[in-house]
Design a protein around this motif. Sequence first.
Motif, PDB file in Angstrom:
ATOM      1  N   LYS A   1       0.856  -1.206   0.000  1.00 31.69           N
ATOM      2  CA  LYS A   1       0.000   0.000   0.000  1.00 31.69           C
ATOM      3  C   LYS A   1       0.889   1.253   0.000  1.00 31.69           C
ATOM      4  CE  LYS A   1      -4.101  -1.656   2.530  1.00 31.69           C
ATOM      5  NZ  LYS A   1      -4.770  -1.576   3.842  1.00 31.69           N
ATOM      6  N   GLY A   2       1.981   1.204   0.813  1.00 34.92           N
ATOM      7  CA  GLY A   2       2.924   2.327   0.883  1.00 34.92           C
ATOM      8  C   GLY A   2       3.603   2.568  -0.461  1.00 34.92           C
ATOM      9  N   LEU A   3       4.005   1.468  -1.124  1.00 31.17           N
ATOM     10  CA  LEU A   3       4.637   1.592  -2.446  1.00 31.17           C
ATOM     11  C   LEU A   3       3.662   2.193  -3.457  1.00 31.17           C
ATOM     12  CD1 LEU A   3       6.599  -1.785  -2.729  1.00 31.17           C
ATOM     13  CD2 LEU A   3       7.585   0.511  -2.634  1.00 31.17           C
ATOM     14  N   HIS A   4       2.410   1.765  -3.371  1.00 29.10           N
ATOM     15  CA  HIS A   4       1.389   2.275  -4.293  1.00 29.10           C
ATOM     16  C   HIS A   4       1.191   3.784  -4.101  1.00 29.10           C
ATOM     17  CE1 HIS A   4      -2.553   2.985  -6.123  1.00 29.10           C
ATOM     18  NE2 HIS A   4      -2.320   1.904  -6.860  1.00 29.10           N
ATOM     19  N   ALA A   5       1.146   4.218  -2.854  1.00 33.78           N
ATOM     20  CA  ALA A   5       0.969   5.643  -2.558  1.00 33.78           C
ATOM     21  C   ALA A   5       2.164   6.463  -3.048  1.00 33.78           C
ATOM     22  CB  ALA A   5       0.779   5.833  -1.050  1.00 33.78           C
ATOM     23  N   LEU A   6       3.346   5.896  -2.926  1.00 39.46           N
ATOM     24  CA  LEU A   6       4.576   6.594  -3.333  1.00 39.46           C
ATOM     25  C   LEU A   6       4.694   6.682  -4.863  1.00 39.46           C
ATOM     26  CD1 LEU A   6       7.526   7.667  -2.599  1.00 39.46           C
ATOM     27  CD2 LEU A   6       8.250   5.287  -2.890  1.00 39.46           C
ATOM     28  N   LEU A   7       4.447   5.577  -5.544  1.00 41.60           N
ATOM     29  CA  LEU A   7       4.706   5.492  -6.990  1.00 41.60           C
ATOM     30  C   LEU A   7       3.551   5.984  -7.862  1.00 41.60           C
ATOM     31  CD1 LEU A   7       6.386   1.953  -6.964  1.00 41.60           C
ATOM     32  CD2 LEU A   7       7.543   4.118  -7.475  1.00 41.60           C
ATOM     33  N   LYS A   8       2.320   5.918  -7.309  1.00 46.28           N
ATOM     34  CA  LYS A   8       1.111   6.264  -8.092  1.00 46.28           C
ATOM     35  C   LYS A   8       1.137   5.568  -9.465  1.00 46.28           C
ATOM     36  CE  LYS A   8       0.552  10.738  -5.808  1.00 46.28           C
ATOM     37  NZ  LYS A   8       1.615  10.500  -4.809  1.00 46.28           N
ATOM     38  N   PRO A   9       1.162   4.236  -9.462  1.00 42.48           N
ATOM     39  CA  PRO A   9       1.287   3.498 -10.728  1.00 42.48           C
ATOM     40  C   PRO A   9       0.076   3.662 -11.643  1.00 42.48           C
ATOM     41  CG  PRO A   9       0.768   2.003  -8.931  1.00 42.48           C
ATOM     42  CD  PRO A   9       1.012   3.344  -8.307  1.00 42.48           C
ATOM     43  N   VAL A  10       0.335   3.602 -12.945  1.00 42.29           N
ATOM     44  CA  VAL A  10      -0.747   3.649 -13.926  1.00 42.29           C
ATOM     45  C   VAL A  10      -1.436   2.282 -14.010  1.00 42.29           C
ATOM     46  CG1 VAL A  10       0.747   3.080 -15.900  1.00 42.29           C
ATOM     47  CG2 VAL A  10      -1.332   4.394 -16.283  1.00 42.29           C
ATOM     48  N   GLU A  11      -0.678   1.229 -13.663  1.00 43.23           N
ATOM     49  CA  GLU A  11      -1.229  -0.136 -13.622  1.00 43.23           C
ATOM     50  C   GLU A  11      -0.764  -0.818 -12.341  1.00 43.23           C
ATOM     51  OE1 GLU A  11      -3.204  -1.937 -15.579  1.00 43.23           O
ATOM     52  OE2 GLU A  11      -3.079  -1.212 -17.642  1.00 43.23           O
ATOM     53  N   THR A  12      -1.694  -1.468 -11.651  1.00 39.42           N
ATOM     54  CA  THR A  12      -1.363  -2.331 -10.511  1.00 39.42           C
ATOM     55  C   THR A  12      -1.875  -3.712 -10.871  1.00 39.42           C
ATOM     56  OG1 THR A  12      -1.623  -0.473  -8.977  1.00 39.42           O
ATOM     57  CG2 THR A  12      -1.631  -2.686  -8.024  1.00 39.42           C
ATOM     58  N   LEU A  13      -0.948  -4.595 -11.227  1.00 39.93           N
ATOM     59  CA  LEU A  13      -1.308  -5.908 -11.763  1.00 39.93           C
ATOM     60  C   LEU A  13      -1.156  -6.994 -10.707  1.00 39.93           C
ATOM     61  CD1 LEU A  13       0.413  -5.617 -15.269  1.00 39.93           C
ATOM     62  CD2 LEU A  13      -1.970  -5.140 -14.681  1.00 39.93           C
ATOM     63  N   PHE A  14      -2.201  -7.769 -10.532  1.00 42.33           N
ATOM     64  CA  PHE A  14      -2.202  -8.885  -9.582  1.00 42.33           C
ATOM     65  C   PHE A  14      -1.805 -10.159 -10.326  1.00 42.33           C
ATOM     66  CE2 PHE A  14      -4.887 -12.326  -7.609  1.00 42.33           C
ATOM     67  CZ  PHE A  14      -4.068 -12.521  -6.509  1.00 42.33           C
ATOM     68  N   VAL A  15      -0.659 -10.717  -9.923  1.00 43.93           N
ATOM     69  CA  VAL A  15      -0.134 -11.932 -10.561  1.00 43.93           C
ATOM     70  C   VAL A  15      -0.592 -13.128  -9.743  1.00 43.93           C
ATOM     71  CG1 VAL A  15       1.946 -13.131 -11.351  1.00 43.93           C
ATOM     72  CG2 VAL A  15       1.874 -10.635 -11.373  1.00 43.93           C
ATOM     73  N   VAL A  16      -1.322 -14.055 -10.385  1.00 42.59           N
ATOM     74  CA  VAL A  16      -1.891 -15.188  -9.647  1.00 42.59           C
ATOM     75  C   VAL A  16      -1.643 -16.499 -10.394  1.00 42.59           C
ATOM     76  CG1 VAL A  16      -4.181 -14.844 -10.683  1.00 42.59           C
ATOM     77  CG2 VAL A  16      -3.994 -16.063  -8.507  1.00 42.59           C
ATOM     78  N   ASP A  17      -1.304 -17.521  -9.645  1.00 48.38           N
ATOM     79  CA  ASP A  17      -1.046 -18.858 -10.181  1.00 48.38           C
ATOM     80  C   ASP A  17      -2.373 -19.518 -10.550  1.00 48.38           C
ATOM     81  OD1 ASP A  17      -0.481 -21.546 -10.564  1.00 48.38           O
ATOM     82  OD2 ASP A  17       0.923 -21.688  -8.899  1.00 48.38           O
ATOM     83  N   ALA A  18      -2.565 -19.824 -11.827  1.00 45.87           N
ATOM     84  CA  ALA A  18      -3.825 -20.410 -12.297  1.00 45.87           C
ATOM     85  C   ALA A  18      -4.094 -21.781 -11.690  1.00 45.87           C
ATOM     86  CB  ALA A  18      -3.804 -20.523 -13.823  1.00 45.87           C
ATOM     87  N   MET A  19      -3.066 -22.436 -11.146  1.00 44.30           N
ATOM     88  CA  MET A  19      -3.232 -23.778 -10.595  1.00 44.30           C
ATOM     89  C   MET A  19      -3.707 -23.764  -9.139  1.00 44.30           C
ATOM     90  SD  MET A  19       0.042 -25.725 -12.278  1.00 44.30           S
ATOM     91  CE  MET A  19      -0.501 -27.370 -11.858  1.00 44.30           C
ATOM     92  N   GLN A  20      -3.855 -22.564  -8.567  1.00 46.14           N
ATOM     93  CA  GLN A  20      -4.246 -22.485  -7.156  1.00 46.14           C
ATOM     94  C   GLN A  20      -5.721 -22.820  -6.902  1.00 46.14           C
ATOM     95  OE1 GLN A  20      -2.811 -18.479  -6.054  1.00 46.14           O
ATOM     96  NE2 GLN A  20      -1.705 -19.493  -4.416  1.00 46.14           N
ATOM     97  N   GLY A  21      -6.557 -22.737  -7.902  1.00 46.90           N
ATOM     98  CA  GLY A  21      -7.975 -23.053  -7.720  1.00 46.90           C
ATOM     99  C   GLY A  21      -8.646 -22.093  -6.754  1.00 46.90           C
ATOM    100  N   GLN A  22      -9.310 -22.636  -5.722  1.00 48.98           N
ATOM    101  CA  GLN A  22     -10.037 -21.808  -4.753  1.00 48.98           C
ATOM    102  C   GLN A  22      -9.118 -20.836  -4.016  1.00 48.98           C
ATOM    103  OE1 GLN A  22     -13.301 -21.473  -4.040  1.00 48.98           O
ATOM    104  NE2 GLN A  22     -13.890 -22.877  -5.665  1.00 48.98           N
TER     105      GLN A  22
END
Length: 454
Positions: free
Chosen positions: A206-227
Amino acid sequence: MASALTDKLSRLVKEIRGQARITESNVADMLREVRMALLEADVALPVVRDFIARVKEKALGQEVMGSLSPGQALVGIVNRELSRTMGEGVSDINLAAQPPAVILMAGLQGAGKTTTTAKLAKHLIEKRKKKVLTVSGDVYRPAAIEQLKTVTKQAGAEWFPSTPDQKPADIAAAALDYARKHYFDVLLVDTAGRLAIDEVLMNEIKGLHALLKPVETLFVVDAMQGQDAINTAKAFSDALPLTGIILTKTDGDSRGGAALSVRHVTGVPIKFAGTSEKIDGLEVFDAERHAGRVLGMGDILALVEQVTSGVDMAAAQKLAAKVKSGESFDLNDFLGQIQQMKQMGGLSSLMDKLPAQMAAKAGTMDMDKAERDIRRKEGIIYSMTPLERRKPELIKATRKRRIAAGAGVQVQEVNRMLNEFGQMQDMMKKMKGGGMMKMLKRMGGMKGMPKMPF
């Protein structure tokens, strides 16, 4: 991809496509099967309920009941609603910002964030022609910084150094300052992951987001995790204003539920899918095309894109000119054809994009064995001298024994490869001058084609 889900849904598609009449009864039967297939694939229950309700409403409406081919119409509805569940159309990366456009990569440890950061860098360099800088804010995992340095180099981007004794906020600020002063178009920030969601991780990002003000915040998720992927997605979505999702390890996903669930849970589009471990194994996510793959309809457009991007047009034109002029097709040319196949991503990668019926027929072949055979042929040719490659007729018994020993194979393997080369060489001779068109016409009536190197 998503093989278990694809098998069940493509079988259902085949059954309903042939239905002459659609009734409430057979729609209910079909939806029950679809519901079970989705739940077994780890799709979240709210997503399944919403999907089934939408399909049922449209299936029992005039769109299907009044159709001349109701089975086909019903398949179309399932396809459209599946696409809608994952997010309609394509949502590529947004770079509409004063350079450098900052992209923040978020996710749990083990999801593949670092490798995906480099893959995204390569995509932005090649597809969007951007100057890209990467930086690692993962000061907790000793190998993370060095890993990003290595994969960034493979991607052709520039890496900003950081050390484990620095604070992530200080690293990010220094990287942003460097990117501005050196006119980078994009700054990719790889953040620390944890083995589970925790408050420290969330506060730091959250602190990094406030500092950098990114144009994109991408959530990387493993497709094999299921639920688990769904629970993680919700936690990150609650903590950060996510703009997109990158699904990793989709090539190894036997269930396929994550792709259908994370979009619904977070409300943000899936922007990319990791399709292999290679540095170029990242595709812009197209919900419609992905739905076609899940339903066993294949993705012929992606197949064509993969083949054309892997073909060296200059080499192909050079070979065509050589054949036309009457020059002999030699083992260097044969090796070039084998390497073209490898550049296309290999047989198994191409198979993944074929429609289910075609893939099933081709699936009788052992893809791993076929790819090993390609590598073996390559090894045999590399064991030859430059003169032997140019003049294969020189390769007699003693040379064959030396080549076999160098490649670590039996002499019979060398003979087999040379026989296949001979067949291809004969075929090329027939293409000399204007013989290519005649040969193509004859090929339509040939039962047994010469065996190609792949």
